[in-house]
Design an enzyme around this catalytic site. Structure first.
Site, short mmCIF file in Angstrom:
data_model
loop_
_atom_site.label_atom_id
_atom_site.label_comp_id
_atom_site.label_asym_id
_atom_site.label_seq_id
_atom_site.Cartn_x
_atom_site.Cartn_y
_atom_site.Cartn_z
N GLU A 271 0.86 -1.19 0.00
CA GLU A 271 0.00 0.00 0.00
C GLU A 271 0.89 1.23 0.00
OE1 GLU A 271 -2.69 0.29 3.28
OE2 GLU A 271 -3.61 -1.68 2.94
N GLU A 327 -13.83 5.28 0.70
CA GLU A 327 -14.70 4.29 1.34
C GLU A 327 -15.36 4.90 2.58
OE1 GLU A 327 -12.74 0.26 1.52
OE2 GLU A 327 -11.13 1.42 0.58
N LYS A 330 -15.19 3.25 6.40
CA LYS A 330 -13.96 3.01 7.14
C LYS A 330 -14.00 3.81 8.43
CE LYS A 330 -10.11 1.93 5.57
NZ LYS A 330 -8.72 1.95 5.09
N GLU A 336 -8.98 8.35 6.63
CA GLU A 336 -9.23 6.93 6.33
C GLU A 336 -10.29 6.76 5.25
OE1 GLU A 336 -7.68 4.00 7.65
OE2 GLU A 336 -6.27 5.63 8.02
#
Length: 471
Positions: A271, A327, A330, A336
């Site tokens: 990542e 997203e 999250k 995040e």
């Protein structure tokens, strides 16, 4: 031609072929992490189309073995990484039958139509407080590898596990890189032995954003964004010169592995990325910085010939960018939920222009909005109930905030200045703000499972003054 010359020629041809095969296996194609923690994400079929045709990614990593996604990836040519969930590691570590069953159910039915090439056992396990799972990680990896062999897919699928940078005890200067003492001998040594024996990769999550944002006065922002023209860092132990924070972090891992006797295990960037937005107290999370970092890191990772790092010049760093979508489910700080390259439904459009093939020149990208939060926010911030928050869940969140002690909710008790009978939203907003003001420094967040959000507009009213965080 003499026999000895023929033999040397054959050896050279064989060596060249072997090198070509290895280069083909460890290619510099940039992939993307496809997370699924959102309630507004496009379908797997649409997502795979976007990955291939919009982002031009040739690899994808998912955080499970979602059958709908794996079916959507059939015959696309995209290399796929799947993941054994964290919660199964302890059981698999002591049960070969369970490992066989998991591989038989989650890999075999899709192989080879879906090009599954990597099977990752858990995600950032060594960042967890549960050290029981730490010591079961490598045994589980061994059993998963054995299961792949039993199902006759082991030659195509490599086994690994992604770790975060907190696996290191020291990382600066890079030559001092070493693993944490609590995992070095019991986890990292056997893991590196396994990766070396199976010719797999050391998967690591590398986020210069978090390193920079934790110390923005010391670390130059342009150095973190690959934009530095005159800032360099020289490692006093090796004399190696660094022009960006990413290389510095990666080489710390390289030296840590070398200290345990494994200097040549290839690193895979599991990542990396930069948030395109965040909370008021999160510096530098904006579209300009995200686009700049991600475009630059893609350019580096996809370069031919490979650039490598100062400690490993010319080495390929295969990679997955984080992440496909913003997203919204999250947990944690606002960043995040804002690492996506694409917005989810209804538009599934680019957050900013980017091409993961690395082939689009910067001049073809559109103009970016100017960054507005590269300096820390100076002022007060409150934590209040978010718009469209689930009202039925507010009561339990209010109860939690008030149960943390220190008279968190004293002013909203009957007869006090902030008490408003029947006004759940106002009561909860006070409780959230009071809780966050008291516990932020010890890890408390303004989130409450998505029910809360930060604001710089003072929610106080009348004689009721809401506690605030002052930055």
């Amino acid at each position: 031609m003499q026999p000895m010359q023929m033999g040397l020629l054959h050896l050279l041809v064989f060596s060249s072929l072997l090198l070509a095969l290895c280069s083909a296996e460890i290619s510099n194609k940039v992939g993307v992490n496809y997370g699924q923690l959102g309630n507004n994400l496009p379908s797997p079929t649409r997502s795979v189309w976007l990955i291939k045709h919009q982002l031009k990614a040739q690899r994808v990593k998912i955080y499970d073995a979602n059958p709908s996604i794996l079916r959507a990836l059939e015959h696309t040519g995209i290399q796929v990484s799947v993941m054994v969930p964290n919660e199964l590691i302890n059981a698999i570590a002591v049960n070969q039958t369970l490992a066989d069953s998991w591989v038989g159910s989650n890999v075999v039915p899709f192989h080879p139509a879906t090009k599954i090439r990597y099977l990752l056992v858990g995600n950032e396990i060594l960042s967890s407080a549960d050290n029981t799972t730490w010591f079961n990680l490598v045994p589980a990896m061994r059993k998963v590898k054995k299961a792949l062999k039993r199902h006759k897919v082991h030659r195509k699928v490599k086994v690994g596990t992604p770790l975060a940078m907190d696996v290191l005890a020291t990382s600066y200067p890079p030559s001092s890189g070493s693993f944490r003492p609590d995992v070095s001998d019991r986890v990292m040594k056997p893991m590196l032995q396994f990766l070396n024996r199976t010719k797999s990769f050391f998967f690591i999550d590398v986020y210069p954003y978090f390193a920079w944002s934790s110390d923005p006065k010391t670390i130059d922002l342009n150095y973190a964004l690959f934009e530095s023209k005159n800032v360099t860092v020289k490692d006093p132990g090796t004399g190696l010169v660094y022009t960006n924070l990413f290389d510095q972090m990666v080489d710390a891992v390289t030296f840590a592995m070398k200290k345990l006797g494994y200097p040549n295990i290839p690193i895979w960037i599991a990542e990396t990325g930069w948030p395109n937005a965040g909370d008021y107290d999160q510096i530098g999370a904006n579209i300009y910085n995200a686009a700049t970092y991600n475009r630059n890191v893609v350019k580096k990772l996809s370069a031919r010939p490979a650039i490598g790092t100062p400690a490993r010049p010319g080495w390929v760093l295969p990679s997955f960018m984080f992440a496909l979508y913003n997203e919204n489910q999250k947990t944690g700080p606002g960043t995040e939920r804002h690492f996506g390259l694409l917005y989810p439904n209804p538009n599934d459009s680019f957050v900013y222009d980017i091409d993961l093939s690395g082939e689009t020149p910067d001049t073809e990208y559109g103009k970016l909005p100017a960054p507005t939060n590269n300096e820390p926010y100076d002022g007060k911030i409150w934590c209040v109930v978010a718009k469209r928050a689930n009202r039925s869940a507010l009561a339990s969140a209010l109860s939690y905030a008030c149960s943390q002690g220190n008279a968190t909710c004293g002013p909203i008790q009957p007869g006090k200045a902030c008490y408003r009978k029947g006004s759940l939203v106002r009561q909860a907003s006070y409780a959230f703000s009071s809780y966050w003001a008291q516990f932020r420094k010890t890890g408390g967040s303004c989130y409450f499972n998505g029910l809360a959000t930060q604001t710089i507009e003072d929610p106080s009213y009348g004689s009721c003054e809401f506690p605030a965080v002052t930055l």
